[in-house]
Design a protein around this motif. Sequence first.
Motif, PDB file in Angstrom:
ATOM      1  N   PHE A   1       4.076   4.785  -8.636  1.00 22.15           N
ATOM      2  CA  PHE A   1       2.824   4.047  -8.474  1.00 22.15           C
ATOM      3  C   PHE A   1       2.886   3.099  -7.289  1.00 22.15           C
ATOM      4  N   THR A   2       3.982   2.379  -7.119  1.00 22.19           N
ATOM      5  CA  THR A   2       4.049   1.417  -6.007  1.00 22.19           C
ATOM      6  C   THR A   2       4.023   2.118  -4.654  1.00 22.19           C
ATOM      7  N   LYS A   3       4.422   3.386  -4.622  1.00 25.63           N
ATOM      8  CA  LYS A   3       4.350   4.163  -3.379  1.00 25.63           C
ATOM      9  C   LYS A   3       3.028   4.917  -3.252  1.00 25.63           C
ATOM     10  N   ASN A   4       2.333   5.100  -4.381  1.00 23.86           N
ATOM     11  CA  ASN A   4       1.047   5.817  -4.407  1.00 23.86           C
ATOM     12  C   ASN A   4       0.056   5.038  -5.280  1.00 23.86           C
ATOM     13  N   PRO A   5      -0.258   3.803  -4.918  1.00 23.76           N
ATOM     14  CA  PRO A   5      -1.109   2.956  -5.767  1.00 23.76           C
ATOM     15  C   PRO A   5      -2.540   3.467  -5.821  1.00 23.76           C
ATOM     16  N   THR A   6      -3.191   3.218  -6.948  1.00 26.28           N
ATOM     17  CA  THR A   6      -4.585   3.645  -7.102  1.00 26.28           C
ATOM     18  C   THR A   6      -5.554   2.497  -6.825  1.00 26.28           C
ATOM     19  N   LEU A   7      -5.024   1.386  -6.358  1.00 30.03           N
ATOM     20  CA  LEU A   7      -5.825   0.296  -5.785  1.00 30.03           C
ATOM     21  C   LEU A   7      -5.009  -0.303  -4.647  1.00 30.03           C
ATOM     22  N   ASP A   8      -5.604  -1.199  -3.895  1.00 32.75           N
ATOM     23  CA  ASP A   8      -4.912  -1.824  -2.777  1.00 32.75           C
ATOM     24  C   ASP A   8      -3.726  -2.644  -3.294  1.00 32.75           C
ATOM     25  N   ILE A   9      -2.514  -2.223  -2.957  1.00 30.95           N
ATOM     26  CA  ILE A   9      -1.330  -2.899  -3.490  1.00 30.95           C
ATOM     27  C   ILE A   9      -1.232  -4.339  -3.001  1.00 30.95           C
ATOM     28  N   GLU A  10      -1.857  -4.637  -1.865  1.00 34.98           N
ATOM     29  CA  GLU A  10      -1.855  -6.006  -1.348  1.00 34.98           C
ATOM     30  C   GLU A  10      -2.684  -6.942  -2.226  1.00 34.98           C
ATOM     31  N   SER A  11      -3.537  -6.373  -3.061  1.00 31.11           N
ATOM     32  CA  SER A  11      -4.380  -7.201  -3.934  1.00 31.11           C
ATOM     33  C   SER A  11      -3.678  -7.572  -5.237  1.00 31.11           C
ATOM     34  N   ILE A  12      -2.481  -7.001  -5.479  1.00 29.11           N
ATOM     35  CA  ILE A  12      -1.771  -7.299  -6.730  1.00 29.11           C
ATOM     36  C   ILE A  12      -1.181  -8.702  -6.653  1.00 29.11           C
ATOM     37  N   ASN A  13      -1.563  -9.531  -7.608  1.00 29.92           N
ATOM     38  CA  ASN A  13      -1.132 -10.922  -7.654  1.00 29.92           C
ATOM     39  C   ASN A  13       0.300 -11.030  -8.181  1.00 29.92           C
TER      40      ASN A  13
END
Length: 408
Positions: A189-201
């Motif tokens: 998932f961290t390599k193929n995220p289904t949302l913008d990984i930069e938005s993860i708090n």
Amino acid sequence: MNRIWSILFFVILLGCKNEYIPENKIKQDVEFLSSDELEGRQTGTDAEIKAANYIAKRFDALGLTPKGTDGYLQQFSFKPKTDPHQEVNYTIIGNDSTITGTNVIGFLDNKAKNTIVIGAHYDHLGYGAEGSLYRGQEKAIHNGADDNASGVAVMLNLAGKLKNANKGNNYLFMAFSGEEMGLLGSNYFTKNPTLDIESINYMLNMDMVGRLKEDQTLAVYGVGTSPILKQVINANSKTLKIVENESGVGPSDHTSFYNAEIPVLHFFTGQHEDYHKPSDDFEHLNYEGMELISTYIFDIISDLNDNGKLPFRKTKNESEDVPRFKVGLGVIPDYLFDGKGMRIDGISEGKPAEKAGLLKGDIVVKLGDSLVTDMMSYMRALSSFKEGDKVNVVVKRNNKDIEAEIEF
């Protein structure tokens, strides 16, 4: 007067109907996920898919939006590793000799800028895959009630609690596949995220949270991955006794997010004698304790609701300092013990500790010539011995020093 009371009662009734009370299906979720029907939920099996579909239906009932690549599901295929040190080789779904795992992902959209990931792995060891500690002759289902139906149940409980609360972040709820085979689902998932990984708090991970003991000790890892976390976990602990660990690296899915430079917290109620055995069944879990942990995590989220995006901080990887062993004592350490020495939480049959007469609850304070003050000093002492060595061990039992001879 009667009419006034009738109107007042009707108004109160309307108010009650609008109040949202989160459901508590923790025990129900654990019982299904750890039932024989799901055959131990081994990654890539039809039984794991059955578990994934159950979680997806629970997400739907909770009003979560699908956030996988196929509805709630995110499938990934990989070739099993032949060398434990090599990187996993993700490949195209359907290739021969590959295994397909399935993450389950639901989204609670509050139209916020940042998103909190709340996760737990749901796979386990099936009938006894690699990693099983079962030594019986008969094939047996490893139901994995604590590991990790417990974490999934608490995650689902939190989804209910957060449905109408704490709108400062969005929430991504994830049930990971492939954890037992090497954190594969979270890594994918961290390599193929289904949302913008930069938005993860930040990311919260629950793995083995079903056996809170009488002293209510809870281990919380990752407290050093953002400056505010240490303060927040202690401010909200109430009756819980918190054992802290700063490192963001450990043998569960939070590590994948830490490696993506996302602050993490990992919750764990401790090792036990049923770990990775068929005896890890739902009857042994502390369901009131699981609700207490869910409320604690909810309070942490509430405390951080208006803090914006947390800064990430690297921590020391304590696993790099762990010595290599040629021998073992044959005990299950109490990882939540914060006193002086290494407390034994379980004894393996036929191993050196049992033969020497050591008991569950003994606290190892000396091994050979080395004083044992904590887990790390115990491991350093143990790493100095080889098969055939005979050494004296001193344990505290009922506040008395007991000495015995260990033969490795």
